[in-house]
Design an enzyme around this catalytic site. Structure first.
Site, PDB file in Angstrom:
ATOM      1  N   CYS A 205      47.078  37.339  40.889  1.00 24.12           N
ATOM      2  CA  CYS A 205      47.957  36.369  40.247  1.00 24.12           C
ATOM      3  C   CYS A 205      49.250  36.991  39.788  1.00 24.12           C
ATOM      4  CB  CYS A 205      47.249  35.655  39.091  1.00 24.12           C
ATOM      5  SG  CYS A 205      46.220  36.667  38.052  1.00 24.12           S
ATOM      6  N   SER A 206      49.389  38.312  39.879  1.00 23.19           N
ATOM      7  CA  SER A 206      50.669  38.942  39.568  1.00 23.19           C
ATOM      8  C   SER A 206      51.625  38.877  40.743  1.00 23.19           C
ATOM      9  CB  SER A 206      50.448  40.419  39.204  1.00 23.19           C
ATOM     10  OG  SER A 206      49.975  41.121  40.338  1.00 23.19           O
TER      11      SER A 206
END
Length: 263
Positions: A110-111
């Site tokens: 999710c980064s």
């Protein structure tokens, strides 16, 4: 490579924005600070590896930490040279092995960064910390935040012993904060083994794996972890602590590392 590249003052990290604020006193037009984000593309041996959305602070640490976390390098000896350009929004890294074949992208975290390895390394440590030591360290973490009190919208993480914070990193991406800590440890010669990893962000399986690679036996957050992170922590020998704030905390795995001997 040990020069602080990409460090900006607070004005450069948080843009001065005009907004309208509502309260019991009605509407007021005012100026606020918000986090400024950038896209940093990492090139390895002239090939684009990944583009990371991040905060333009400690970019050299972020690059080295990312490459180490993803298994691209096993230490600084694998890096022949590195150039980080804020103006060009890129990091140009040359490995000692010019014929190194970059790994295939498997999935995205999710980064926005790629994740090539999903198996964690079991943590071998005798470290024990008391709940009061953990809560004291989380208080220190809050006191050492620089960007968050000004603008909000960022995460802060730290590496510590049982008494003091050793390395602190802030970023819009919680994964980036751990990569920055890993990179700073490598560049400054600080061993993350037998340390506590503290974070303001949620601990996911990816975050837990990064901590495991650093051989941190205690991982603490002021939020709840995911179920996958709890299962991984149990398997890897890590005490996973959540909701650590004020005078309370919750231990999800290996409570013996926090001096809890109940069954």
């Amino acid at each position: 490579m040990q020069e602080e590249i990409g460090i900006l003052d607070i004005q450069g990290v948080a843009a001065d924005i005009v907004c309208d604020r509502f309260s019991d006193e009605g509407w007021v037009r005012t100026k606020v600070y918000v986090p400024r984000e950038m896209e940093l593309t990492i090139y390895v041996n002239e090939k684009a590896l990944v583009t990371i959305l991040c905060t333009a602070v400690k970019l050299n640490y972020l690059v080295i930490g990312y490459l180490y976390a993803e298994g691209i390098i096993s230490g600084l000896g694998d890096v022949a040279s590195m150039r980080v350009s804020l103006e060009e929004s890129l990091a140009d890294v040359w490995l000692s092995n010019p014929d190194y074949e970059l790994p295939t992208l498997r999935k995205l975290g999710c980064s926005g960064s790629s994740v090539f390895k999903t198996q964690g390394q079991k943590v071998d440590s005798d470290l024990i910390a008391t709940p009061m030591e953990v809560l004291s360290l989380m208080k220190q973490l809050e006191e050492q935040m620089e960007l968050y009190p000004l603008s909000g919208g960022v995460h802060t993480s730290a590496l510590s012993d049982t008494k003091n914070l050793l390395v602190v990193a802030e970023d819009i991406g919680r994964h980036n904060t751990l990569n920055k800590i890993q990179g700073e440890c490598l560049l400054r010669g600080i061993s993350p083994r037998d340390r506590l990893m503290l974070s303001t962000g949620r601990i996911s399986s990816e975050m837990l794996l990064k901590a495991a690679k650093m051989q941190a036996p205690i991982v603490v957050s002021r939020h709840a972890p995911t179920k996958s992170a709890i299962l991984l922590a149990s398997d890897l020998g890590i005490a996973l602590v959540g909701h650590a704030r004020g005078s309370r905390l919750v231990v999800y795995s290996h409570p013996e590392r926090l001096s809890c001997l109940s069954n």
